[in-house]
Design an enzyme around this catalytic site. Structure first.
Site, short mmCIF file in Angstrom:
data_model
loop_
_atom_site.label_atom_id
_atom_site.label_comp_id
_atom_site.label_asym_id
_atom_site.label_seq_id
_atom_site.Cartn_x
_atom_site.Cartn_y
_atom_site.Cartn_z
N LYS A 135 0.76 -1.34 0.08
CA LYS A 135 -0.07 0.01 -0.02
C LYS A 135 0.87 1.05 0.13
O LYS A 135 2.10 1.06 0.43
CB LYS A 135 -1.03 0.08 1.24
CG LYS A 135 -0.53 -0.32 2.54
CD LYS A 135 0.53 0.25 3.07
CE LYS A 135 0.75 1.86 3.32
NZ LYS A 135 1.96 2.24 4.27
N TYR A 219 -4.57 4.07 6.23
CA TYR A 219 -4.94 3.04 7.30
C TYR A 219 -6.43 3.62 7.95
O TYR A 219 -7.28 2.86 8.02
CB TYR A 219 -4.18 2.64 8.34
CG TYR A 219 -2.86 1.77 7.94
CD1 TYR A 219 -3.24 0.48 8.06
CD2 TYR A 219 -1.50 2.38 7.31
CE1 TYR A 219 -1.85 -0.22 7.45
CE2 TYR A 219 -0.87 1.71 7.27
CZ TYR A 219 -0.67 0.43 7.10
OH TYR A 219 0.18 -0.41 6.65
P1 NAD Z 1 12.28 1.58 2.69
O1 NAD Z 1 12.77 3.04 2.46
O2 NAD Z 1 12.84 0.86 4.10
O3 NAD Z 1 12.67 0.55 1.73
C1 NAD Z 1 12.46 0.97 0.46
C2 NAD Z 1 13.50 -0.06 -0.56
O4 NAD Z 1 13.30 0.32 -2.01
C3 NAD Z 1 14.78 0.05 -0.18
O5 NAD Z 1 15.50 -1.37 -0.09
C4 NAD Z 1 15.57 0.66 -1.43
O6 NAD Z 1 16.65 0.40 -1.65
C5 NAD Z 1 14.46 0.33 -2.43
N1 NAD Z 1 14.54 1.34 -3.41
C6 NAD Z 1 14.80 1.21 -4.80
N2 NAD Z 1 14.55 2.40 -5.47
C7 NAD Z 1 14.60 3.44 -4.51
C8 NAD Z 1 14.70 4.65 -4.70
N3 NAD Z 1 14.50 5.22 -5.94
N4 NAD Z 1 14.41 5.32 -3.57
C9 NAD Z 1 14.42 4.88 -2.39
N5 NAD Z 1 14.27 3.56 -2.27
C10 NAD Z 1 14.51 2.70 -3.22
O7 NAD Z 1 10.65 1.73 2.86
P2 NAD Z 1 9.64 0.42 3.30
O8 NAD Z 1 9.08 1.17 4.62
O9 NAD Z 1 10.03 -0.92 3.37
O10 NAD Z 1 8.33 0.67 2.29
C11 NAD Z 1 8.22 0.16 0.96
C12 NAD Z 1 6.87 -0.21 0.87
O11 NAD Z 1 6.15 -0.86 1.77
C13 NAD Z 1 6.23 1.30 0.68
O12 NAD Z 1 5.28 1.35 -0.26
C14 NAD Z 1 5.50 1.45 1.96
O13 NAD Z 1 4.36 2.12 1.78
C15 NAD Z 1 5.04 0.02 2.20
N6 NAD Z 1 5.04 -0.30 3.77
C16 NAD Z 1 3.96 -1.06 4.20
C17 NAD Z 1 3.86 -1.33 5.28
C18 NAD Z 1 2.63 -2.24 6.00
O14 NAD Z 1 2.52 -2.24 7.08
N7 NAD Z 1 1.65 -2.81 5.16
C19 NAD Z 1 4.78 -0.94 6.39
C20 NAD Z 1 5.79 -0.18 6.05
C21 NAD Z 1 6.16 -0.01 4.59
#
Ligand code: NAD
Length: 375
Positions: A135, A219
């Site tokens: 999401k 959410y």
């Molecule tokens: P994060 O920043 O921790 O991770 C992002 C990942 O994407 C990293 O591994 C990064 O290397 C990669 N990436 C690739 N291209 C990138 C760019 N151009 N810029 C930045 N990063 C890049 O983020 P996250 O918290 O893991 O979130 C990722 C997704 O998961 C989002 O869509 C977020 O909304 C979703 N999320 C959902 C939940 C949930 O409870 N369902 C919780 C956290 C995150």
């Protein structure tokens, strides 16, 4: 016949829940053998993949972590060793499409910054894989439509990472609200936290698509819809950002009100406040039904006029991924399909439109008609 096609064939030909409940009889008490499970590849190994999804995939019964797709070379060996991932199941963003030739991977789980969801979902569908997309589904309704179309064309299932539909507290709140167990009500909901890192992709409109509404507010939006089990009929929103210097390109804080056929929902989201995650049903005949820590991975608390309710802790992500694996095996629809992600992106666009027009009330005449009904 090897055992994985065997379990797939059993589900397809005999169908259903009976076999799901009998799988432990077929394969032993705890089905830990990966060749009996569907293979998932995580795309994007950031904090959610690392902290939640990969550990959850050690607890799942019907799917396991079979592959990874990462842009960071150093992560490859670390993950391969930790999760026993075969070398040939490791991809980067360039050779990702080659996954089409990999029979170990049944499902691709897209866990990248929001604006990348569409491209990586469409490429997954084109590679003949089922998809779970985090999401918000995308950063525009247009992209959501393309993602749904690509999965339909490939005849693959698409599901959104809406983990709370698999949490017992949220199931309870849906049943209480939708069945009006305590009579009519209005809803209040908030999800906020303090975002301090200005370099985070979450502050960049081109990657995040928006501010906390896309990330956290979604959410509260979802919770208000599944509390009523109805589609909203109008919306009004106000941008309440305090630090307009820090939050130049996205909102820092936002309030909105949704009108439903049987009540109202007042919601707040912010990157400028200490963490708050609550969902309250304010009952017409006084009293409240309340979830505290409402959107956390664990530690949710539920209060009702009849006292507190508690459930055994669950792993939301494991339940979510197992449910999708079973949907595939049994050919049944997911509770949280792409159409639900599209609905929420549509509403997010309307909320922004109202906020940009000083809280103008926008009538919602064509909300995509999809609900999770637990009556
Ligand atoms: P994060 O920043 O921790 O991770 C992002 C990942 O994407 C990293 O591994 C990064 O290397 C990669 N990436 C690739 N291209 C990138 C760019 N151009 N810029 C930045 N990063 C890049 O983020 P996250 O918290 O893991 O979130 C990722 C997704 O998961 C989002 O869509 C977020 O909304 C979703 N999320 C959902 C939940 C949930 O409870 N369902 C919780 C956290 C995150």
């Amino acid at each position: 016949m090897n055992r994985r096609p065997f379990i797939k064939k059993l589900f397809q030909t005999t169908g259903g829940i009976y076999l799901a409940s009998q799988s432990s009889l077929l394969f032993g008490n705890n089905s830990n053998h990966n060749d009996e499970k569907l293979g998932i590849a995580l795309v994007g190994l950031g904090s959610y993949s690392k902290g939640q999804l990969a550990p959850a995939l050690l607890e799942t019964q019907y799917c396991y972590l079979a592959g990874i797709v990462t842009g960071t070379k150093e992560k490859e060996s670390i993950w391969a060793e930790k999760y026993n991932i075969k070398k040939e199941n490791i991809y980067n963003y360039d050779n990702y499409d080659d996954i089409i030739h990999n029979d170990d991977i049944d499902i691709i789980y897209v866990v990248l910054p929001n604006s990348m969801h569409a491209e990586f979902t469409i490429r997954a569908a084109n590679a003949g894989k089922h998809v779970i997309c985090e999401k918000p589904m995308a950063t525009s309704v247009e992209d959501c439509k393309k993602m749904i179309a690509a999965c339909k064309k490939a005849n693959k299932m698409l599901s959104i990472g809406y983990r709370l539909h698999f949490d017992p507290y949220h199931d309870k709140i849906m049943r209480i609200g939708q069945n009006k167990i305590y009579g009519p009500m209005n809803v209040e909901s908030e999800f906020s936290f303090m975002l301090k890192d200005q370099n985070s992709w979450r502050t960049k409109k081109s990657l995040a698509g928006g501010g906390p509404l896309m990330d956290l507010g979604i959410y509260a939006l979802q919770a208000s819809i599944y509390s009523f089990g109805e589609l909203p009929t109008s919306v009004s929103a106000t941008n309440t950002t305090k630090d307009t210097e820090f939050f130049k390109h996205i909102e820092g804080s936002l309030d909105w009100e949704l009108t439903f056929p049987s009540g109202k929902a007042n919601c707040t989201t912010s990157y400028e406040k200490s963490i708050t995650a609550k969902l309250t049903h304010n009952l017409d005949n006084e009293g409240q039904v309340k979830l505290q820590n409402a959107f956390y991975y664990n530690g949710i608390k539920c209060t009702t006029p009849d006292g507190d309710i508690s459930f055994k802790p669950v792993n939301q992500q494991a339940l979510q991924m197992d449910a999708f694996a079973l949907n595939i095996l049994k050919n049944t629809p997911t509770l949280v399909p792409g159409e639900m992600g599209l609905r929420d992106n549509y509403l997010i666009e309307k909320i922004y439109e109202s906020a940009e027009n000083n809280g103008k009330v926008i009538e919602l005449n064509d909300v995509p008609n999809i609900l999770d009904i637990r009556k």
